[in-house]
Motif scaffolding. Structure first.
Motif, PDB file in Angstrom:
ATOM      1  N   ARG A  73       3.827 -14.798   2.966  1.00 30.19           N
ATOM      2  CA  ARG A  73       3.146 -13.972   1.968  1.00 30.19           C
ATOM      3  C   ARG A  73       3.735 -14.251   0.591  1.00 30.19           C
ATOM      4  NH1 ARG A  73       3.637  -7.368   1.538  1.00 30.19           N
ATOM      5  NH2 ARG A  73       2.351  -7.118  -0.340  1.00 30.19           N
ATOM      6  N   PHE A  74       2.869 -14.340  -0.418  1.00 29.26           N
ATOM      7  CA  PHE A  74       3.306 -14.599  -1.789  1.00 29.26           C
ATOM      8  C   PHE A  74       3.188 -13.318  -2.609  1.00 29.26           C
ATOM      9  CE2 PHE A  74       2.299 -16.753  -6.056  1.00 29.26           C
ATOM     10  CZ  PHE A  74       3.640 -16.806  -6.395  1.00 29.26           C
ATOM     11  N   ILE A  75       4.285 -12.932  -3.263  1.00 28.05           N
ATOM     12  CA  ILE A  75       4.330 -11.698  -4.050  1.00 28.05           C
ATOM     13  C   ILE A  75       4.747 -12.047  -5.469  1.00 28.05           C
ATOM     14  CG2 ILE A  75       5.409  -9.431  -4.306  1.00 28.05           C
ATOM     15  CD1 ILE A  75       5.942  -9.479  -1.300  1.00 28.05           C
ATOM     16  N   THR A  76       3.955 -11.586  -6.456  1.00 18.49           N
ATOM     17  CA  THR A  76       4.297 -11.829  -7.855  1.00 18.49           C
ATOM     18  C   THR A  76       4.712 -10.516  -8.509  1.00 18.49           C
ATOM     19  OG1 THR A  76       2.084 -11.428  -8.758  1.00 18.49           O
ATOM     20  CG2 THR A  76       2.555 -13.643  -7.920  1.00 18.49           C
ATOM     21  N   GLU A  77       5.572 -10.641  -9.517  1.00 15.67           N
ATOM     22  CA  GLU A  77       6.066  -9.448 -10.205  1.00 15.67           C
ATOM     23  C   GLU A  77       4.931  -8.679 -10.869  1.00 15.67           C
ATOM     24  OE1 GLU A  77       8.914  -8.517 -14.022  1.00 15.67           O
ATOM     25  OE2 GLU A  77       9.495 -10.142 -12.660  1.00 15.67           O
ATOM     26  N   ASP A  78       3.998  -9.380 -11.496  1.00 16.98           N
ATOM     27  CA  ASP A  78       2.889  -8.704 -12.173  1.00 16.98           C
ATOM     28  C   ASP A  78       2.044  -7.901 -11.184  1.00 16.98           C
ATOM     29  OD1 ASP A  78       3.664  -9.702 -14.590  1.00 16.98           O
ATOM     30  OD2 ASP A  78       2.166 -11.297 -14.654  1.00 16.98           O
ATOM     31  N   HIS A  79       1.691  -8.528 -10.072  1.00 13.23           N
ATOM     32  CA  HIS A  79       0.854  -7.852  -9.081  1.00 13.23           C
ATOM     33  C   HIS A  79       1.587  -6.656  -8.487  1.00 13.23           C
ATOM     34  CE1 HIS A  79      -1.043  -7.224  -5.112  1.00 13.23           C
ATOM     35  NE2 HIS A  79      -2.163  -7.550  -5.755  1.00 13.23           N
ATOM     36  N   TYR A  80       2.853  -6.835  -8.203  1.00 12.38           N
ATOM     37  CA  TYR A  80       3.605  -5.738  -7.577  1.00 12.38           C
ATOM     38  C   TYR A  80       3.779  -4.569  -8.551  1.00 12.38           C
ATOM     39  CZ  TYR A  80       6.995  -3.479  -4.509  1.00 12.38           C
ATOM     40  OH  TYR A  80       7.634  -2.587  -3.671  1.00 12.38           O
ATOM     41  N   PHE A  81       3.982  -4.872  -9.836  1.00 11.58           N
ATOM     42  CA  PHE A  81       4.118  -3.811 -10.835  1.00 11.58           C
ATOM     43  C   PHE A  81       2.859  -2.955 -10.876  1.00 11.58           C
ATOM     44  CE2 PHE A  81       4.005  -1.863 -14.978  1.00 11.58           C
ATOM     45  CZ  PHE A  81       5.330  -1.538 -15.250  1.00 11.58           C
ATOM     46  N   LYS A  82       1.704  -3.608 -10.870  1.00  5.64           N
ATOM     47  CA  LYS A  82       0.451  -2.854 -10.900  1.00  5.64           C
ATOM     48  C   LYS A  82       0.251  -2.073  -9.610  1.00  5.64           C
ATOM     49  CE  LYS A  82      -4.504  -3.348 -11.767  1.00  5.64           C
ATOM     50  NZ  LYS A  82      -5.610  -4.276 -12.084  1.00  5.64           N
ATOM     51  N   GLU A  83       0.668  -2.669  -8.483  1.00  5.80           N
ATOM     52  CA  GLU A  83       0.533  -1.989  -7.193  1.00  5.80           C
ATOM     53  C   GLU A  83       1.366  -0.715  -7.155  1.00  5.80           C
ATOM     54  OE1 GLU A  83       2.216  -3.063  -2.866  1.00  5.80           O
ATOM     55  OE2 GLU A  83       0.719  -4.509  -3.598  1.00  5.80           O
ATOM     56  N   ILE A  84       2.546  -0.726  -7.774  1.00  6.84           N
ATOM     57  CA  ILE A  84       3.436   0.432  -7.753  1.00  6.84           C
ATOM     58  C   ILE A  84       3.066   1.472  -8.808  1.00  6.84           C
ATOM     59  CG2 ILE A  84       5.846   1.192  -8.091  1.00  6.84           C
ATOM     60  CD1 ILE A  84       5.317  -0.207  -5.422  1.00  6.84           C
ATOM     61  N   THR A  85       2.758   1.004 -10.028  1.00  3.72           N
ATOM     62  CA  THR A  85       2.522   1.943 -11.133  1.00  3.72           C
ATOM     63  C   THR A  85       1.055   2.277 -11.339  1.00  3.72           C
ATOM     64  OG1 THR A  85       2.329   0.166 -12.773  1.00  3.72           O
ATOM     65  CG2 THR A  85       4.557   1.001 -12.292  1.00  3.72           C
ATOM     66  N   GLY A  86       0.157   1.453 -10.824  1.00  2.00           N
ATOM     67  CA  GLY A  86      -1.257   1.692 -10.998  1.00  2.00           C
ATOM     68  C   GLY A  86      -1.829   1.103 -12.266  1.00  2.00           C
ATOM     69  N   VAL A  87      -0.980   0.504 -13.116  1.00  2.00           N
ATOM     70  CA  VAL A  87      -1.447  -0.113 -14.347  1.00  2.00           C
ATOM     71  C   VAL A  87      -0.755  -1.461 -14.513  1.00  2.00           C
ATOM     72  CG1 VAL A  87      -1.943   2.061 -15.534  1.00  2.00           C
ATOM     73  CG2 VAL A  87       0.328   1.039 -15.724  1.00  2.00           C
ATOM     74  N   THR A  88      -1.315  -2.270 -15.394  1.00  2.00           N
ATOM     75  CA  THR A  88      -0.707  -3.565 -15.653  1.00  2.00           C
ATOM     76  C   THR A  88       0.566  -3.389 -16.473  1.00  2.00           C
ATOM     77  OG1 THR A  88      -1.919  -3.906 -17.714  1.00  2.00           O
ATOM     78  CG2 THR A  88      -2.979  -4.645 -15.663  1.00  2.00           C
ATOM     79  N   ARG A  89       1.372  -4.442 -16.534  1.00  2.00           N
ATOM     80  CA  ARG A  89       2.586  -4.395 -17.342  1.00  2.00           C
ATOM     81  C   ARG A  89       2.243  -4.163 -18.817  1.00  2.00           C
ATOM     82  NH1 ARG A  89       7.049  -7.432 -15.384  1.00  2.00           N
ATOM     83  NH2 ARG A  89       7.179  -8.565 -17.355  1.00  2.00           N
ATOM     84  N   HIS A  90       1.206  -4.868 -19.287  1.00  2.00           N
ATOM     85  CA  HIS A  90       0.812  -4.693 -20.682  1.00  2.00           C
ATOM     86  C   HIS A  90       0.343  -3.259 -20.939  1.00  2.00           C
ATOM     87  CE1 HIS A  90      -0.710  -5.736 -24.652  1.00  2.00           C
ATOM     88  NE2 HIS A  90      -1.866  -5.165 -24.320  1.00  2.00           N
ATOM     89  N   GLY A  91      -0.429  -2.715 -20.001  1.00  2.00           N
ATOM     90  CA  GLY A  91      -0.905  -1.348 -20.160  1.00  2.00           C
ATOM     91  C   GLY A  91       0.229  -0.339 -20.151  1.00  2.00           C
ATOM     92  N   TYR A  92       1.215  -0.548 -19.297  1.00  2.00           N
ATOM     93  CA  TYR A  92       2.358   0.368 -19.215  1.00  2.00           C
ATOM     94  C   TYR A  92       3.165   0.300 -20.506  1.00  2.00           C
ATOM     95  CZ  TYR A  92       5.970   3.099 -16.844  1.00  2.00           C
ATOM     96  OH  TYR A  92       6.841   4.099 -16.467  1.00  2.00           O
ATOM     97  N   LEU A  93       3.354  -0.910 -21.039  1.00  2.00           N
ATOM     98  CA  LEU A  93       4.094  -1.076 -22.291  1.00  2.00           C
ATOM     99  C   LEU A  93       3.378  -0.362 -23.434  1.00  2.00           C
ATOM    100  CD1 LEU A  93       6.274  -2.468 -24.047  1.00  2.00           C
ATOM    101  CD2 LEU A  93       4.767  -4.464 -24.160  1.00  2.00           C
ATOM    102  N   LYS A  94       2.070  -0.521 -23.482  1.00  2.00           N
ATOM    103  CA  LYS A  94       1.298   0.098 -24.558  1.00  2.00           C
ATOM    104  C   LYS A  94       1.347   1.618 -24.480  1.00  2.00           C
ATOM    105  CE  LYS A  94      -3.314  -0.196 -26.645  1.00  2.00           C
ATOM    106  NZ  LYS A  94      -4.662  -0.813 -26.533  1.00  2.00           N
ATOM    107  N   GLU A  95       1.367   2.156 -23.267  1.00  2.00           N
ATOM    108  CA  GLU A  95       1.323   3.620 -23.077  1.00  2.00           C
ATOM    109  C   GLU A  95       2.686   4.268 -23.230  1.00  2.00           C
ATOM    110  OE1 GLU A  95       0.009   6.870 -19.620  1.00  2.00           O
ATOM    111  OE2 GLU A  95      -0.523   4.741 -19.431  1.00  2.00           O
ATOM    112  N   HIS A  96       3.757   3.597 -22.766  1.00  2.00           N
ATOM    113  CA  HIS A  96       5.069   4.248 -22.692  1.00  2.00           C
ATOM    114  C   HIS A  96       6.111   3.677 -23.652  1.00  2.00           C
ATOM    115  CE1 HIS A  96       3.952   6.533 -19.082  1.00  2.00           C
ATOM    116  NE2 HIS A  96       3.356   5.418 -18.651  1.00  2.00           N
ATOM    117  N   GLY A  97       5.838   2.567 -24.308  1.00  2.00           N
ATOM    118  CA  GLY A  97       6.818   1.999 -25.223  1.00  2.00           C
ATOM    119  C   GLY A  97       7.761   1.028 -24.531  1.00  2.00           C
TER     120      GLY A  97
END
Length: 829
Positions: A73-97
């Motif tokens: 199985r292949f796991i990427t940091e970007d995909h896993y971040f969205k799977e855990i937080t429900g948003v993309t890394r860029h979206g989380y950065l924009k919302e939370h700083g």
């Protein structure tokens, strides 16, 4: 200490990007880990593999390749971040700083790694640039392989369009990945190939390549070695197959000696290194701030061009590596870096600190350690002394897998005493480390010829302005010729057996390779090819073996005294070799047979092998795009039911395909082939039904299977019996693959078959990326494998390919030089 091969040149200009500054602690290799914290490199078989590196180094693409190669199985940091937080890394950065994003990102990355410690390939993105994640990776590296992916920084800047300030930050941050990883892979760019005028990836009209094709092969070998897949067999399936038998278990193997400075000075014609040795020894004779990346790239470039094991050694003859503490640390840092690169062999100087050597050996992973001692001309220790035996015993006790003892020759008589010493080691009771022992310098050339394993040799592709006496190495070709001239090896006769072999291209490519390698053999077409000629061959002690083509691939299978597991699985052969023995009728073991394959003797039986499947598998793997990477849904289709069709099915099975359909005009023969492989698969791949029969060309494609993305047409060009000629065309309802695939045509008389003409029309009409491989490509690939099988020498791929292209004569005559060059580049680049 004087070493004929490990001599450091003067430092180059310090302004050069790969220059070597004065080797002090501040300007040499950075310590990867403190000496007492050297990470181990032996892991559980299913330990997850983790990729780290800066932006643009190719982690994600390579991660996909690695996951495919390891079937994980292949796991990427970007995909896993969205799977855990429900948003993309860029979206989380924009919302939370940025501060909260970094805290959460570190938390998610550590969770991703901890929750997937087995059975995965994990890509760490930007998180690996933070200190908390790096600390976490250092702990993980004690139980898992953590691979630092490196790439040319200028290429990264070009790909990402970065400004100089961003590049400077990346350049400064990347070395930190070395401190939190235990392996390193340099991502060498694939070589650009020409495509056809319409842009289609068709090797028939010109050379072509899918993106990442070459690096895919490089990384696949790397991760399989790192994780231990198919490494360190307790016994080898076929001692005749070079890839399955390491060079220390074969006879008269050679290691091409290349200095790091030779590569820096562009003194090596890299493509020519494809033959002329069984391994390449890269000697690090310069070091400085840029050395880690330089060595990483050089190892990857050598692997790309030669595709043989790498031996890494370090020059210890210079005063740069002497008794000073910092200089010694430099030496061991280079050894540590060699282990990071997962080289197959690492040479250690037995005169160095024993505790440090023991540390390196404990951390070796799958790398084999060659313990070396070089005796100077003034040394009191002679080959006939017990001192040499003591040196050998000490290396064994230290844990070295091989021992290399070299001595500067002062007289020709020493060439006899080194052979006596070698025989003394061989006579020791029990199992012992293989010994490499010979004299160096011009007076030692005789012993270099007769040393049995991994003799250091030079190569015509390496040019130097000056050579001194101790650099005077022979070539592999010279050594092999000398073995024939001294009657250690014997000239043998090879041929091809089949019903219609008058137009065979085998003699041209085999004889060219034989001459290139310095062998004394000859390959010919028999005057009256028939199975009855086997009786004649059996009475000839100089018979070396034969290619076998239609219609005898299956018939001769039943006349064998022994066969490889591949031939047994296929139920057909394309190669037979004599099994020899003593005059009293005692047959040698298969390992002994392989060692004696270039020696004449009584023929007591036949050994059978099949290289058709190797050619087919190579062609499929070369042309299968990443979008068609083999998965549980992948389907293959084979047309025909003869020996070549059997080889095609086996090749697809070996690639991991578990759904293969077969069509043959005589249905009963197709059913027989299906039964054979389903019976085999039940015990070998834990699958009850891997091959199914298609009954009619009018039938729809089965609803429970994906359309095929691998198609092999194995119907003959010259019909025989109830077999159809090569005018087969595919039913349109079977060509539903939305991503296209690979079509292999085995017939090459004519070369442009109706099937290939049809597939080009279909490709032009619907734009689906079908890649076409004609029969010449498979002829070349199976012939290369067959040459290595029958002679035990590394095949000159480019030369054999060139000979086939020059001698092929089709309906329109021979190829012109432009077509030959395009095809040559497509197959060999």
């Amino acid at each position: 200490m004087l070493e004929r091969k490990y001599r450091v040149r003067e430092p180059v200009d310090s302004n050069h990007s790969t220059a070597c500054a004065d080797p002090t602690r501040d300007s040499s290799l950075p310590a990867m880990h403190p000496p007492d914290l050297t990470p181990p490199r032996t892991f559980a078989p299913d330990a997850s593999l983790i990729l780290v590196g800066i932006r643009g180094c190719g982690k994600r693409s390579l991660g996909f390749v690695a996951a495919t190669a390891l079937k994980r199985r292949f796991i990427t940091e970007d995909h896993y971040f969205k799977e855990i937080t429900g948003v993309t890394r860029h979206g989380y950065l924009k919302e939370h700083g940025s501060q909260e994003f970094q805290r959460r990102d570190i938390e998610v990355v550590k969770q991703m790694i901890d929750n997937h410690r087995t059975g995965c390939v994990i890509e760490c993105g930007l998180g690996s640039l933070t200190r908390p994640v790096q600390d976490h990776l250092r702990r993980i590296s004690t139980t898992n392989p953590v691979v630092h992916v490196v790439r040319d920084i200028d290429r990264i800047q070009q790909l990402l369009g970065l400004d100089d300030q961003s590049v400077r930050l990346l350049r400064e941050g990347d070395p930190l990945h070395r401190t939190c990883s235990n392996f390193e892979f340099y991502n060498v760019e694939d070589r650009t190939r020409v495509v056809s005028e319409d842009g289609s990836p068709d090797p028939r009209s010109a050379a072509y390549s899918f993106k990442l094709q070459e690096v895919k092969e490089d990384l696949t070998r790397f991760v399989r070695f790192v994780t231990g897949v198919d490494v360190n067999h307790s016994s080898y399936d076929s001692p005749f197959v070079l890839l399955e038998t390491p060079p220390e278990l074969r006879s008269f193997t050679h290691a091409i000696f290349v200095r790091s400075s030779d590569l820096l000075a562009d003194n090596v014609n890299l493509p020519e290194l494809e033959s002329g040795g069984d391994a390449i020894e890269l000697c690090v004779d310069r070091w400085g701030p840029e050395t880690p990346t330089v060595i990483s790239k050089q190892v990857s470039v050598l692997r790309r061009n030669a595709r043989i094991p790498i031996i890494l050694s370090v020059d210890t003859s210079s005063t740069s590596v002497g008794k000073e503490r910092d200089q010694l640390r430099t030496y061991f840092d280079i050894l540590e870096h060699g282990l990071r690169l997962a080289v197959e062999y690492l040479v250690v100087d037995l005169g160095q600190d024993r505790s440090q050597l023991a540390r390196i050996i404990r951390a070796r992973g799958k790398t084999k350690i060659i313990g070396q001692h070089v005796l100077e001309a003034s040394s009191r220790v002679k080959w006939e002394d017990d001192g040499c035996l003591s040196l050998y015993n000490e290396a064994e006790k230290l844990g070295c897998q091989l021992v290399r003892l070299l001595r500067v020759a002062t007289s020709r008589e020493e060439n006899a005493t080194v052979l006596e010493f070698t025989n003394r080691i061989r006579a020791l009771p029990g199992q012992h480390a293989p010994l490499i022992a010979y004299n160096i310098g011009r007076l030692g050339r005789t012993s270099q010829v007769f040393n049995s394993i991994l003799t250091g040799v030079t190569h015509p592709a390496i040019t130097r302005e000056t050579e001194n006496d101790l650099d005077a190495l022979i070539t592999s070709r010279d050594a092999v010729r000398a073995l024939f001239q001294s009657y250690v090896l014997d000239p043998l006769k090879f041929c091809i057996l089949g019903a219609r072999v008058s137009y065979s291209l085998s003699p041209a490519m085999h004889n060219a390779a034989i001459q290139h390698c310095g062998l004394g053999h000859v390959y010919r077409i028999p005057d009256s090819p028939s199975l009855a000629v086997l009786d004649e061959f059996r009475r000839d002690p100089n018979f070396g073996g034969s290619s076998v083509v239609r219609p005898w691939r299956v018939e001769l299978y039943h006349k064998l005294a022994a066969k490889s597991r591949h031939a047994e699985a296929i139920g057909a052969i394309n190669t037979i070799m004599p099994l020899r023995g003593t005059s009293d009728g005692t047959m040698y073991s298969l390992q002994e047979q392989a060692s004696r394959r270039n020696q004449a003797g009584p023929v007591l039986g036949w050994y059978g092998e099949n290289t058709d499947w190797v050619g087919i598998m190579t062609c499929i793997a070369r042309h299968l795009s990443p979008r068609n990477a083999i998965s549980a849904k992948t389907t293959g289709l084979v047309i025909g039911a003869g020996g070549m069709a059997r080889a095609a099915i086996y090749a697809m099975l070996r690639l991991g395909c578990r759904k293969i359909f077969i069509y043959n005009r005589t249905q009963s023969r197709a059913e027989e082939v299906a039964r054979h492989f389903n019976s085999w698969a039940a015990s070998q791949v834990d699958s009850a039904e891997v091959v199914r029969v298609l009954r009619s060309l009018q039938d729809d494609w089965p609803d429970d299977a994906s359309p095929p993305s691998m198609i092999a047409s194995c119907v003959p060009a010259d019909p025989d019996g109830d077999e159809p000629p090569a005018n087969f065309e595919m039913p349109m309802q079977w060509l539903g693959s939305p991503t296209g695939g690979v079509v292999l045509e085995m017939a090459y008389k004519p070369l442009d078959t109706p099937l290939l003409q049809q597939m080009r029309r279909i490709r032009n009409d619907n734009g689906r990326p079908w890649v076409l491989s004609d029969g010449l490509e498979n002829v070349i690939e199976q012939g290369i494998a067959q040459f290595e099988l029958m002679t035990g020498r590394k095949a000159p791929r480019r030369l054999m390919t060139l000979e086939v292209l020059r001698h092929y004569e089709g309906e329109s005559g021979r190829f012109d030089e432009e077509t030959i060059q395009a095809r040559l580049d497509g197959i060999c680049s």
